[in-house]
Enzyme design. Structure first.
Site, short mmCIF file in Angstrom:
data_model
loop_
_atom_site.label_atom_id
_atom_site.label_comp_id
_atom_site.label_asym_id
_atom_site.label_seq_id
_atom_site.Cartn_x
_atom_site.Cartn_y
_atom_site.Cartn_z
N GLY A 11 45.52 -55.16 49.87
CA GLY A 11 44.28 -55.65 50.74
C GLY A 11 42.99 -55.13 50.06
N ARG A 21 33.77 -49.64 38.61
CA ARG A 21 32.68 -49.12 37.87
C ARG A 21 32.50 -47.88 37.19
NH1 ARG A 21 27.78 -46.43 39.51
NH2 ARG A 21 25.91 -46.93 38.45
N VAL A 24 35.30 -47.87 34.60
CA VAL A 24 34.59 -48.16 33.24
C VAL A 24 33.81 -47.37 32.50
CG1 VAL A 24 33.48 -50.15 32.30
CG2 VAL A 24 35.31 -50.58 34.02
N ARG A 72 48.92 -59.01 46.41
CA ARG A 72 50.15 -58.45 46.66
C ARG A 72 51.41 -59.05 46.00
NH1 ARG A 72 48.31 -55.86 51.45
NH2 ARG A 72 46.95 -57.09 52.71
N ASP A 103 49.05 -47.88 49.95
CA ASP A 103 50.36 -47.25 49.68
C ASP A 103 51.47 -48.31 48.98
OD1 ASP A 103 50.74 -49.02 51.80
OD2 ASP A 103 52.18 -47.93 52.89
N THR A 125 41.83 -48.52 50.56
CA THR A 125 42.34 -49.37 51.70
C THR A 125 41.37 -48.89 52.95
OG1 THR A 125 44.17 -49.55 53.33
CG2 THR A 125 44.03 -47.72 51.97
N ASP A 127 42.60 -48.78 55.62
CA ASP A 127 43.54 -48.46 56.94
C ASP A 127 43.27 -46.99 57.07
OD1 ASP A 127 44.02 -50.87 57.27
OD2 ASP A 127 46.06 -50.97 56.08
N ASP A 129 45.36 -44.87 55.58
CA ASP A 129 46.67 -44.44 56.19
C ASP A 129 47.58 -43.97 55.19
OD1 ASP A 129 46.88 -46.59 54.32
OD2 ASP A 129 48.35 -47.78 55.42
N ARG A 162 31.87 -56.86 82.58
CA ARG A 162 33.46 -57.28 82.16
C ARG A 162 33.95 -56.30 81.53
NH1 ARG A 162 31.61 -62.90 79.33
NH2 ARG A 162 31.92 -64.08 81.16
N ARG A 171 47.08 -51.64 60.23
CA ARG A 171 48.53 -51.64 60.02
C ARG A 171 49.20 -50.81 61.11
NH1 ARG A 171 50.70 -54.52 55.55
NH2 ARG A 171 48.65 -54.55 54.71
N LEU A 214 29.41 -50.56 84.48
CA LEU A 214 29.12 -51.94 84.35
C LEU A 214 30.17 -52.52 82.99
CD1 LEU A 214 25.55 -52.53 84.73
CD2 LEU A 214 27.37 -53.16 86.50
O1 F6P Z 1 46.05 -53.10 54.53
C1 F6P Z 1 44.58 -53.58 54.81
C2 F6P Z 1 44.81 -54.69 55.84
O2 F6P Z 1 43.64 -55.11 56.24
C3 F6P Z 1 45.45 -54.12 57.24
O3 F6P Z 1 44.72 -53.46 58.22
C4 F6P Z 1 46.00 -55.64 57.86
O4 F6P Z 1 47.22 -55.15 58.59
C5 F6P Z 1 46.40 -56.42 56.66
O5 F6P Z 1 45.75 -55.70 55.52
C6 F6P Z 1 46.06 -57.81 56.63
O6 F6P Z 1 46.60 -58.40 55.46
P1 F6P Z 1 46.18 -59.68 55.14
O7 F6P Z 1 44.65 -59.77 54.33
O8 F6P Z 1 47.11 -60.17 53.97
O9 F6P Z 1 46.29 -60.85 56.28
#
Ligand code: F6P
Length: 319
Positions: A11, A21, A24, A72, A103, A125, A127, A129, A162, A171, A214
């Site tokens: 991603g 950048r 390079v 990917r 990862d 990323t 995430d 993570d 609301r 993820r 609220l």
């Molecule tokens: O790993 C980055 C991420 O944006 C996650 O947060 C998400 O679950 C996933 O990629 C979405 O992947 P795609 O862009 O392939 O739908």
């Protein structure tokens, strides 16, 4: 080290361009040629590779996405695919590789270095993570995007009285929900590392409502449940009108924040320094505001633990 290859994989994340950048320019500064690999590991297999000069990375530090594009790759997971990639790198004279990704991308980098090819990983990323690094490139921009959305949703939430469930990416990791939830003053933060009881969420909503509150913002990390289901449950159990926003890929775009640009610049430069020193099978990270490096296989074994203190703080501050 004469020629370095650089690719982005998995991603995309804001700040990847700043990292490209830095790779390079640091390489060229040190007299090393750089080959840009397009579309991640797929480009490595198919030879989608072009030399990058100083001006090829001009005017990109502020751009979201990745100018090298990304993918990917399923083929790269196979030995056959990696053999093709190694042959292609031989043809292009590439003798070291920088992989910018999450990862999944690091697992590919680990395989390459185990197979004897000098490879360094940079964590890119949204995430956040990767447990070995306090931050990954793109996370700061993503949480700022989410905070902006929370503020806007809060306006309308208050006007209508609301509850709003906001589903964010990440993820299996709850960091985007947690950090944006704390910074955005969310009433509830729901993350996969902790889980949730719908009755607890509802009790909090009712208590807030009885106190004259609220609006109610409920941050839901995608790894723990679906916003529409939670929203239906909340409405059924509380009678409070509830709306849903699934922020989706908006979280992956946009101009990187200063933090992400600086982090990416430091990490990009460090990855080239490591290759020059003859290192391989390493990943760059940040710990306590210091750029560090670590063996990729060790780094991949470190679990990403949620910051429990921060999680508790979101609860205290939203009573
Ligand atoms: O790993 C980055 C991420 O944006 C996650 O947060 C998400 O679950 C996933 O990629 C979405 O992947 P795609 O862009 O392939 O739908």
């Amino acid at each position: 080290m004469k020629t370095i290859g650089v690719l982005t994989s998995g991603g995309d994340a804001p700040g990847m361009n700043a990292a490209i950048r830095a790779v390079v320019r640091t390489a060229i500064y040190n007299g090393i040629k750089v080959m840009g690999v397009n579309q991640g590991y797929d480009g490595l297999i198919n030879g989608n590779i072009k030399e990058m000069g100083l001006s090829s990375v001009a005017d990109i530090i502020h751009r979201g996405g990745t100018t090298l594009r990304t993918a990917r790759s399923e083929e790269f997971k196979t030995e056959e695919g990696r053999k093709k990639a190694l042959n292609v790198m031989k043809v292009f004279g590439i003798d070291g590789l920088v992989v910018i990704g999450g990862d999944g991308s690091f697992k590919g980098a680990e395989k390459l270095s185990d197979e004897g090819f000098p490879t360094i990983g940079i964590p890119g990323t949204i995430d956040n993570d990767l447990g070995y690094s306090d931050y990954t490139i793109g996370f700061d921009t993503a949480i700022n995007t989410v905070i902006d959305a929370i503020s806007k949703i809060r306006d309308t939430s208050t006007s209508h009285g609301r509850a709003n469930v906001i589903e964010v990416m990440g993820r299996h990791c709850g960091d985007i929900a947690l950090y944006a939830g704390l910074a955005g003053g969310a009433e509830s933060v729901i993350v996969p590392e902790v889980g949730y009881e719908v009755d607890e969420v509802c009790q909090k909503l009712i208590k807030g409502r009885n106190r004259g509150k609220l609006h109610s913002i409920i941050m839901l990390a995608e790894g723990v449940g679906r916003a529409y289901e939670l929203s239906d449950e909340i409405e059924d159990k509380t009678g409070i009108e509830t709306r849903v926003t699934v922020l989706g890929h908006i979280q992956r775009g946009g101009s990187p924040t200063a933090f992400d640009r600086i982090l990416a610049s430091k990490m990009g430069a460090e990855s080239v320094r490591l290759l020059i020193k003859g290192e391989s099978g390493k990943v760059v990270g940040i710990q306590g505001n210091k750029i560090i490096n670590m063996n990729i296989n060790e780094a991949l074994k470190i679990n990403n633990n949620l910051d429990k203190d921060m999680y508790e703080l979101t609860k205290i501050l939203s009573i």
